[in-house]
Design a protein around this motif. Structure first.
Motif, PDB file in Angstrom:
ATOM      1  N   ALA A 101       0.895  -1.218   0.099  1.00  0.00           N
ATOM      2  CA  ALA A 101       0.008  -0.040   0.053  1.00  0.00           C
ATOM      3  C   ALA A 101       0.850   1.111  -0.099  1.00  0.00           C
ATOM      4  O   ALA A 101       0.487   2.325  -0.839  1.00  0.00           O
ATOM      5  CB  ALA A 101      -0.900  -0.042   1.306  1.00  0.00           C
ATOM      6  N   SER A 102       1.821   1.257   0.861  1.00  0.00           N
ATOM      7  CA  SER A 102       2.584   2.473   0.871  1.00  0.00           C
ATOM      8  C   SER A 102       3.520   2.662  -0.556  1.00  0.00           C
ATOM      9  O   SER A 102       3.711   3.665  -0.972  1.00  0.00           O
ATOM     10  CB  SER A 102       3.784   2.369   2.079  1.00  0.00           C
ATOM     11  OG  SER A 102       4.654   1.478   1.968  1.00  0.00           O
ATOM     12  N   GLY A 103       3.925   1.588  -1.102  1.00  0.00           N
ATOM     13  CA  GLY A 103       4.790   1.573  -2.307  1.00  0.00           C
ATOM     14  C   GLY A 103       3.726   2.248  -3.662  1.00  0.00           C
ATOM     15  O   GLY A 103       4.109   3.118  -4.249  1.00  0.00           O
ATOM     16  N   LEU A 104       2.563   1.685  -3.584  1.00  0.00           N
ATOM     17  CA  LEU A 104       1.491   2.173  -4.393  1.00  0.00           C
ATOM     18  C   LEU A 104       1.308   3.887  -4.170  1.00  0.00           C
ATOM     19  O   LEU A 104       1.442   4.487  -4.964  1.00  0.00           O
ATOM     20  CB  LEU A 104       0.245   1.693  -4.095  1.00  0.00           C
ATOM     21  CG  LEU A 104      -1.015   1.868  -5.193  1.00  0.00           C
ATOM     22  CD1 LEU A 104      -0.473   1.823  -6.358  1.00  0.00           C
ATOM     23  CD2 LEU A 104      -2.054   1.366  -4.978  1.00  0.00           C
ATOM     24  N   PHE A 105       1.202   4.147  -2.942  1.00  0.00           N
ATOM     25  CA  PHE A 105       1.029   5.537  -2.402  1.00  0.00           C
ATOM     26  C   PHE A 105       2.111   6.362  -3.056  1.00  0.00           C
ATOM     27  O   PHE A 105       1.978   7.496  -3.781  1.00  0.00           O
ATOM     28  CB  PHE A 105       0.932   5.756  -0.879  1.00  0.00           C
ATOM     29  CG  PHE A 105       0.607   7.231  -0.679  1.00  0.00           C
ATOM     30  CD1 PHE A 105      -0.387   7.876  -0.987  1.00  0.00           C
ATOM     31  CD2 PHE A 105       1.690   7.841   0.264  1.00  0.00           C
ATOM     32  CE1 PHE A 105      -0.723   9.082  -0.515  1.00  0.00           C
ATOM     33  CE2 PHE A 105       1.512   9.123   0.683  1.00  0.00           C
ATOM     34  CZ  PHE A 105       0.176   9.713   0.294  1.00  0.00           C
ATOM     35  N   ALA A 106       3.448   6.001  -2.824  1.00  0.00           N
ATOM     36  CA  ALA A 106       4.427   6.806  -3.355  1.00  0.00           C
ATOM     37  C   ALA A 106       4.612   6.767  -5.004  1.00  0.00           C
ATOM     38  O   ALA A 106       5.015   7.854  -5.534  1.00  0.00           O
ATOM     39  CB  ALA A 106       5.782   5.991  -2.965  1.00  0.00           C
ATOM     40  N   GLU A 107       4.166   5.656  -5.741  1.00  0.00           N
ATOM     41  CA  GLU A 107       3.886   5.839  -7.019  1.00  0.00           C
ATOM     42  C   GLU A 107       3.305   6.893  -7.434  1.00  0.00           C
ATOM     43  O   GLU A 107       3.168   7.492  -8.497  1.00  0.00           O
ATOM     44  CB  GLU A 107       3.546   4.311  -7.590  1.00  0.00           C
ATOM     45  CG  GLU A 107       4.683   3.305  -7.457  1.00  0.00           C
ATOM     46  CD  GLU A 107       4.523   2.036  -8.030  1.00  0.00           C
ATOM     47  OE1 GLU A 107       3.330   1.888  -8.577  1.00  0.00           O
ATOM     48  OE2 GLU A 107       5.332   1.278  -7.925  1.00  0.00           O
ATOM     49  N   LEU A 108       1.671   6.923  -6.816  1.00  0.00           N
ATOM     50  CA  LEU A 108       0.853   7.752  -7.252  1.00  0.00           C
ATOM     51  C   LEU A 108       1.398   9.131  -7.001  1.00  0.00           C
ATOM     52  O   LEU A 108       0.774  10.006  -7.884  1.00  0.00           O
ATOM     53  CB  LEU A 108      -0.304   7.623  -6.336  1.00  0.00           C
ATOM     54  CG  LEU A 108      -1.133   6.231  -6.711  1.00  0.00           C
ATOM     55  CD1 LEU A 108      -2.444   6.074  -5.714  1.00  0.00           C
ATOM     56  CD2 LEU A 108      -1.915   6.283  -8.106  1.00  0.00           C
ATOM     57  N   LYS A 109       1.955   9.489  -6.025  1.00  0.00           N
ATOM     58  CA  LYS A 109       2.503  10.772  -5.803  1.00  0.00           C
ATOM     59  C   LYS A 109       3.615  11.398  -7.002  1.00  0.00           C
ATOM     60  O   LYS A 109       3.391  12.477  -7.231  1.00  0.00           O
ATOM     61  CB  LYS A 109       3.166  10.883  -4.255  1.00  0.00           C
ATOM     62  CG  LYS A 109       2.404  10.830  -3.412  1.00  0.00           C
ATOM     63  CD  LYS A 109       3.068  11.328  -1.999  1.00  0.00           C
ATOM     64  CE  LYS A 109       4.225  10.520  -1.696  1.00  0.00           C
ATOM     65  NZ  LYS A 109       4.846  10.760  -0.439  1.00  0.00           N
TER      66      LYS A 109
END
Length: 366
Positions: free
Chosen positions: A55-63
């Motif tokens: 989840a945190s990796g996906l959030f970082a990618e979205l940013k």
């Protein structure tokens, strides 16, 4: 007294595959678990950690999606919803393990096991106890976090298990220990926006990884994720004051909403009454075994973290299957010699075999 061909103590990633394999080989099998089916890995370790890291990796990618030409509203984190998703994943997988045990005819005993003799176990349940006989036993009780005695007793000072039960993302945190567990959780929290400081007594983080690899991981953690990494320094003068944990790392004052202790793990053997089976743990509390999973007692085997060997869930699974086959058949198999490993930092690190520095120390050609 009910008699089993094989009893497995501990239903973690080593224990439940061992029980299933024993049953597949025709043995009458019981598995004893004192907490949750699936053990630390499924409930408070590998699975919840990797769910949150995904989840945190996906959030970082979205940013950073804009640089790829993807336009969307600024993403935000609903940490409570993230934790609920983690609980859902854990619950589904735990149910799957229970179904596998049931489908293979394994008797599940939810209690605490200890040795009455080398072939007799006492199992304590919330409402009483019972003795069972075991022709063979596999100890798969795993390990638990070390909490140093110098840390203050506070709800703001916790191990990885406590951290994975949080319902609110900390604004800032101190991580005591730069091993793989501390670095994984540090990266996860930093990607979600937490200000993270790692304090490591050794001269570098991830010291079991090759020097050039950990140099790149550390650079990314510091420069891309903004993690402050203080190595070669002890954390001293630790105090919990109001809503903060404070301490000193050399000349550096550090502060966070909480402190995550990640300084290693110890084997879970204290309630097994090993002496009643003729067994003795070593000076660090581990149960010594040979390359076949055999202890010094012919009818007792041990696998996974409790043996002091490599502490990886998939290694325990492989050892569990092999130990069950060795216990239930006339054939002997050795534990796997080469075990791959992955550290879920940002970036991730994968390895197999010995590190370059170990190879050099052994005089191997690198």
């Amino acid at each position: 007294m009910e008699t089993f061909d094989l009893v497995v103590i501990g239903a973690g990633p080593g224990g439940y595959p061992a029980a299933i394999r024993g049953a597949q080989l025709g043995a009458k099998v019981a598995i004893v678990e004192k907490e949750q089916i699936g053990g630390t890995c499924l409930n408070w370790g590998c699975i919840p950690t990797k769910t949150l890291i995904a989840a945190s990796g996906l959030f970082a990618e979205l940013k950073h999606a804009g640089r790829f030409g993807i336009r969307s509203a600024a993403p935000s984190v609903d940490f409570a919803a993230m934790m609920q998703h983690k609980k859902t994943v854990v619950g589904q997988l735990q149910g799957g393990v229970r179904q596998l045990l049931k489908a293979n005819g394994v008797t599940v005993l939810e209690g605490t096991a200890s040795f009455e003799g080398r072939n007799v176990l006492n199992v304590m349940f919330p409402d009483g106890g019972a003795e069972i006989a075991a022709a063979k036993t596999i100890i798969a009780t795993g390990s638990t976090s070390i909490m140093p005695g110098f840390l203050p007793k506070s709800e703001r000072v916790m191990d990885s298990r406590g951290f994975l039960e949080l319902d609110q993302l900390p604004t800032s945190m101190i991580v005591l220990g730069g091993g793989y567990i501390g670095c994984e959780l540090a990266c996860m929290a930093a990607q979600l926006g937490t200000n993270v400081t790692i304090v490591e007594l050794l001269e570098d983080i991830l010291v079991l990884v090759d020097t050039d690899i950990r140099r790149e991981v550390r650079r990314h953690m510091e420069e891309s994720l903004g993690i402050q990494i203080l190595t070669g320094k002890a954390l001293t003068d630790i105090k919990v004051e109001g809503n903060a944990v404070r301490g000193m790392a050399g000349d550096h004052a550090v502060q966070g909403d909480l402190l995550l202790a990640s300084v290693g793990r110890r084997p879970v053997t204290e309630n097994l009454a090993l002496q009643n089976a003729g067994l003795k743990a070593d000076e660090k509390g581990f149960v010594p075994v040979d390359d076949y999973g055999r202890t010094s007692v012919a009818t007792v085997y041990a696998i996974g973290d409790v043996t002091g060997r490599i502490q990886l869930a998939h290694a325990a699974t492989s050892q569990g299957i092999i130990a069950a086959e060795n216990a239930c058949t006339r054939k002997l198999r050795k534990f796997e010699a080469l075990v791959p490993a992955v550290i879920f930092t940002a970036p991730e690190v994968a390895s197999v075999g010995v590190s370059e520095q170990v190879a050099n120390a052994l005089g191997l050609d690198t």
